[in-house]
Design an enzyme around this catalytic site. Structure first.
Site: not given
Length: 426
Positions: A264, A279, A351, A354, A393
């Site tokens: 990403r 991130r 988070e 999701s 994560r």
């Protein structure tokens, strides 16, 4: 994309709903003008086709009578030219309408709370009690740098910012987490393990909604005249496996999972979570995808969330389940739950998964269908996707929640078999 009928027969209501729930401004005037032009051109094209057919028959009749057909042939040629111009203009209008449609987000399910951002999300439940430490808590970077296990400088040297090198026992723990998640989803949750390409074509990206709207968030590669994209998640190749297919209703729901690297660009996130692995441009994830009958998809969403929760529970990681509000959901989602894991160093939940039901939004782009048993006609399936989990994560959460005063990390019981019985990273 949305059902075109909503933009034709319920345009004002659809625009109002998008504004209320998504804060999205649909250019109603532009859609109305294009739709009026589409109808005019469609009607005129049909009339020209009928006229050409009539005149072509007249030519045959005139020839049979020995009459001069030159005037009729000239007229038919003129009709053909007008028809060709009309068809081209109609194609251009339809292309513009499709371009608008591809940029419109999904409409939230009625059970989704209306809100603007994460502050309006609704906490559904919590699991586990955050640990109380009797020593100063270290974050995952401090814990990982202890033996050179986590090396951001090496990642930056090799690739640039937001890349990391893992070594030794920490790299082993990272690998163990992915294997544990796959074994759980395939062995207990009924998912079919898939090994899929991590470079896909534009059709695949458009099918799941990354293109055209989010191209700046993607990494692309050009070979010759062909552009392909590195996947942001295995949702893309897994969901596209049912593109242009008609599924057997008895085979639904399909449950598929894959462990892949994900890429990403993180456009617009500069300055956020720059420390460590929170991130990254490249990370690994175990993805879950389901393809369901429309009347079962929301039950399947609850099931999928439970599958992601099972990973956290078996690892003993405290978390909370959040129902996202309309303004915080992804572009393709009709309803989304986030799981947020407790990070001691930040004293908050972050988070880690999701899970979304996209209903028929992706399926319409994909032309992914199931045959209705009662009517015999194909209808769109519903597609769902969820993280099961983001491995980096999860690694961070294990490191921080299982840290010891001396900087060592206790291995959760569920992972010991994957680490050859090692019970502590020291």
């Amino acid at each position: 994309m949305l059902d075109p009928a909503l933009l034709r027969s319920r345009l004002a209501d659809t625009a109002a709903r998008l504004k209320q729930t998504r804060g999205f401004d649909l250019d109603v005037a532009a859609v109305e003008a294009l739709e009026a032009e589409r109808k005019r051109l469609s009607t005129e094209t049909q009339e020209l086709q009928n006229l050409r057919n009539t005149r072509s028959k007249a030519i045959g009749q005139a020839k049979a009578k020995g009459e001069d057909v030159a005037p009729l042939m000239a007229e038919v040629a003129g009709i053909g030219d007008r028809l060709k111009a009309n068809e081209q203009a109609l194609g251009e209008v339809q292309c513009k309408l499709a371009g608008i449609a591809l940029g419109i987000p999904n409409i939230p399910h009625e059970s989704v709370p209306v809100g603007k951002d994460e502050r309006d999300n609704v906490e559904i439940s919590r699991w586990g009690q955050p640990r109380s430490f009797d020593f100063p808590v270290k974050d995952h970077v401090e814990l990982g740098e202890r033996h050179g296990w986590l090396d951001g400088d090496a990642g930056a040297k090799l690739s640039g910012a937001r890349f990391t090198v893992l070594r030794g026992q920490l790299a082993h723990l990272h690998r163990a987490l992915g294997q544990f998640m796959l074994d759980l989803h395939t062995g207990e949750h009924g998912y079919l393990e898939c090994n899929v390409p991590v470079i896909v074509n534009a059709d695949s990206m458009q099918g799941t909604g990354q293109l055209p709207k989010f191209e700046e968030d993607l990494f692309a590669t050009d070979v010759g005249e062909t552009r392909r994209y590195l996947i942001p998640t295995a949702e893309v190749p897994l969901t596209n496996l049912v593109r242009d297919t008609i599924q057997d209703v008895e085979a639904l729901p399909l449950r598929m999972t894959a462990h892949t690297p994900c890429f990403r660009a993180e456009a617009g996130s500069y300055g956020r979570d720059t420390r460590g692995m929170i991130r990254q441009h490249q990370f690994e994830k175990v993805e879950m995808v389901q393809v369901a009958r429309p009347d079962q998809s929301h039950a399947q969403l609850e099931e999928m969330v439970g599958h992601a929760e099972a990973v956290l529970q078996k690892l003993g990681l405290p978390y909370r389940k959040m129902l996202l509000c309309s303004g915080d959901m992804g572009f393709t989602a009709a309803k989304t739950y986030d799981l947020e894991v407790w990070l001691p160093s930040q004293n908050t939940y972050r988070e880690i998964s999701s899970c979304s039901n996209c209903e028929d939004f992706q399926a319409r782009r994909l032309q992914a269908r199931v045959r209705n048993q009662e009517t015999g006609k194909p209808e769109l399936v519903h597609t769902l996707n969820g993280s099961g989990l983001a491995i980096g994560r999860t690694l961070i959460a294990v490191m921080e929640n299982y840290q010891n005063a001396d900087g060592s990390i206790t291995v959760p019981d569920a992972l010991e078999p994957y680490l050859r019985g090692l019970d502590r990273l020291a």
